[in-house]
Scaffold this motif. Sequence first.
Motif, PDB file in Angstrom:
ATOM      1  N   SER A 108       0.834  -1.209   0.000  1.00 25.42           N
ATOM      2  CA  SER A 108       0.000   0.000   0.000  1.00 25.42           C
ATOM      3  C   SER A 108       0.865   1.254   0.000  1.00 25.42           C
ATOM      4  O   SER A 108       0.578   2.217  -0.733  1.00 25.42           O
ATOM      5  N   PHE A 109       1.920   1.234   0.814  1.00 22.37           N
ATOM      6  CA  PHE A 109       2.791   2.404   0.878  1.00 22.37           C
ATOM      7  C   PHE A 109       3.450   2.658  -0.471  1.00 22.37           C
ATOM      8  O   PHE A 109       3.534   3.805  -0.925  1.00 22.37           O
ATOM      9  N   LEU A 110       3.927   1.597  -1.132  1.00 24.48           N
ATOM     10  CA  LEU A 110       4.607   1.758  -2.417  1.00 24.48           C
ATOM     11  C   LEU A 110       3.635   2.122  -3.529  1.00 24.48           C
ATOM     12  O   LEU A 110       4.046   2.678  -4.552  1.00 24.48           O
ATOM     13  N   ALA A 111       2.367   1.799  -3.329  1.00 21.69           N
ATOM     14  CA  ALA A 111       1.362   2.221  -4.311  1.00 21.69           C
ATOM     15  C   ALA A 111       1.087   3.721  -4.199  1.00 21.69           C
ATOM     16  O   ALA A 111       0.607   4.338  -5.158  1.00 21.69           O
ATOM     17  N   LEU A 112       1.418   4.299  -3.044  1.00 23.45           N
ATOM     18  CA  LEU A 112       1.130   5.708  -2.804  1.00 23.45           C
ATOM     19  C   LEU A 112       2.361   6.606  -2.813  1.00 23.45           C
ATOM     20  O   LEU A 112       2.246   7.825  -2.931  1.00 23.45           O
ATOM     21  N   HIS A 113       3.565   5.999  -2.663  1.00 25.78           N
ATOM     22  CA  HIS A 113       4.795   6.777  -2.536  1.00 25.78           C
ATOM     23  C   HIS A 113       5.901   6.151  -3.386  1.00 25.78           C
ATOM     24  O   HIS A 113       5.858   4.947  -3.687  1.00 25.78           O
ATOM     25  N   PRO A 114       6.913   6.940  -3.761  1.00 24.55           N
ATOM     26  CA  PRO A 114       8.057   6.373  -4.492  1.00 24.55           C
ATOM     27  C   PRO A 114       8.878   5.447  -3.609  1.00 24.55           C
ATOM     28  O   PRO A 114       8.826   5.515  -2.376  1.00 24.55           O
ATOM     29  N   VAL A 115       9.678   4.596  -4.262  1.00 28.29           N
ATOM     30  CA  VAL A 115      10.449   3.570  -3.554  1.00 28.29           C
ATOM     31  C   VAL A 115      11.449   4.183  -2.580  1.00 28.29           C
ATOM     32  O   VAL A 115      11.710   3.623  -1.503  1.00 28.29           O
ATOM     33  N   ASP A 116      12.033   5.339  -2.937  1.00 34.77           N
ATOM     34  CA  ASP A 116      13.075   5.915  -2.084  1.00 34.77           C
ATOM     35  C   ASP A 116      12.543   6.435  -0.746  1.00 34.77           C
ATOM     36  O   ASP A 116      13.313   6.861   0.110  1.00 34.77           O
ATOM     37  N   ARG A 117      11.209   6.387  -0.565  1.00 35.36           N
ATOM     38  CA  ARG A 117      10.634   6.763   0.732  1.00 35.36           C
ATOM     39  C   ARG A 117      10.615   5.585   1.711  1.00 35.36           C
ATOM     40  O   ARG A 117      10.244   5.763   2.873  1.00 35.36           O
ATOM     41  N   MET A 118      10.983   4.396   1.256  1.00 34.71           N
ATOM     42  CA  MET A 118      10.963   3.216   2.112  1.00 34.71           C
ATOM     43  C   MET A 118      12.393   2.774   2.440  1.00 34.71           C
ATOM     44  O   MET A 118      13.259   2.767   1.580  1.00 34.71           O
ATOM     45  N   LYS A 119      12.625   2.420   3.682  1.00 36.94           N
ATOM     46  CA  LYS A 119      13.926   1.943   4.138  1.00 36.94           C
ATOM     47  C   LYS A 119      13.729   0.630   4.876  1.00 36.94           C
ATOM     48  O   LYS A 119      12.834   0.522   5.716  1.00 36.94           O
ATOM     49  N   VAL A 120      14.565  -0.350   4.573  1.00 38.84           N
ATOM     50  CA  VAL A 120      14.483  -1.661   5.216  1.00 38.84           C
ATOM     51  C   VAL A 120      15.683  -1.837   6.135  1.00 38.84           C
ATOM     52  O   VAL A 120      16.833  -1.697   5.705  1.00 38.84           O
ATOM     53  N   VAL A 121      15.419  -2.121   7.398  1.00 40.68           N
ATOM     54  CA  VAL A 121      16.479  -2.310   8.403  1.00 40.68           C
ATOM     55  C   VAL A 121      16.331  -3.707   8.991  1.00 40.68           C
ATOM     56  O   VAL A 121      15.310  -4.013   9.611  1.00 40.68           O
ATOM     57  N   PRO A 122      17.319  -4.584   8.811  1.00 35.62           N
ATOM     58  CA  PRO A 122      17.230  -5.919   9.412  1.00 35.62           C
ATOM     59  C   PRO A 122      17.278  -5.837  10.937  1.00 35.62           C
ATOM     60  O   PRO A 122      17.957  -4.971  11.503  1.00 35.62           O
ATOM     61  N   VAL A 123      16.553  -6.726  11.596  1.00 36.35           N
ATOM     62  CA  VAL A 123      16.577  -6.772  13.058  1.00 36.35           C
ATOM     63  C   VAL A 123      18.000  -7.000  13.563  1.00 36.35           C
ATOM     64  O   VAL A 123      18.430  -6.402  14.560  1.00 36.35           O
ATOM     65  N   THR A 124      18.751  -7.851  12.860  1.00 38.00           N
ATOM     66  CA  THR A 124      20.113  -8.174  13.301  1.00 38.00           C
ATOM     67  C   THR A 124      21.043  -6.967  13.225  1.00 38.00           C
ATOM     68  O   THR A 124      22.044  -6.917  13.932  1.00 38.00           O
TER      69      THR A 124
END
Length: 369
Positions: A108-124
């Motif tokens: 849903s977020f990517l349908a509404l915003h560009p990819v560079d607005r999302m950041k993935v952080v591993p738990v480790t």
Amino acid sequence: LLLAILTATGSFPFVDAGIYGRSGLFVRLLFVPIFFLLLFFARDLARVFGFYGPLVFLDKACISQVDDSAQRAAILKLGAFLAKSDQMIVIYSNVYLKKLWTVYEVASFLALHPVDRMKVVPVTQAIVFVFGPLIFYIFNIGNLVLVATSNLYLLGYAIGFPCGCGGMYVLRTWARDRILIQSRLSEFDVHECICFLEADRPVVYGNIATLMKASRAVHRHASEDEALGAFNALVQSILPNAFDRALGQRYFQLKHYLFFGLCANGAAALDYSCAEIARDEVPRRVLGTFLYNSLLAASLWPLVLMLMEVVTSRFLHLQGWREAVYIFFVFLFGNITPLVLVLECVSALAEEVVDSNWALAAMLLIHAV
């Protein structure tokens, strides 16, 4: 900096660092503890002065877990929260892409915003970022004790050896997880996702259907099955590349590697240099000591850590004892041995700075490179 100034003025005592001469102690002793105090309490301190930072929506904390009617109302408006959010941070674990709610939120977020607005952080990554400074802290204090008591300074590396091998194993696990992420997303099926409360599944399906119709991925009179099929296609086509971009090329960013370098030698650079200032050493000797330690902090350690990440992502098919042997030899001959050799060369060069202009020029050139 305050600790360094107090050391340079002789307000703090010195310790005998064996072959390294006399050294300050308190910068190394307090650098990491001060960092953790700021890490855990800086936000609370900032709030006292009226600085509240960014507004964050954390679904489990912001959606009522005790009032069913309030919870249902918030769930139905989840799309509005996503639409009003400027950025999304995904705290990734192996179950993230198996859960219906989380996949829906990302899509849903990517349908509404560009990819560079999302950041993935591993738990480790958070675990490594906390334990990394602690390991360097133990390494520094342990190495200082060994040098002061026995001059066996190379034994200090034995402190970091098992921790370094453990870090390589974590990086190899993450390299495998990245491959698994691409596989899971390319074969995604919404019907196979886990829903903690099965009663929520029809609600999520309804939200997905609304999203697909609003984004015109399906006709507004399309059935729920058609909308779910379009959602599967959306996830399979967009999310693999989006996750790859959001993860970045490296496990850590350059600023994180520089921070690890500061933990490794940045505090030592101030301790040794300020101790020499307090002893009224000649300026060139102070400069040579500072250049040596700052070179390790700003260049050598970050490069070693980045190299370690690169080599750990190779030969991922190795498992069990074969993987343990690979990690052992790669860390020993690919990291520790070159590091010790470079340390000895740079140390010898730093000693020549006092009397040699070419040595000073070489140190400055190495810094610039």
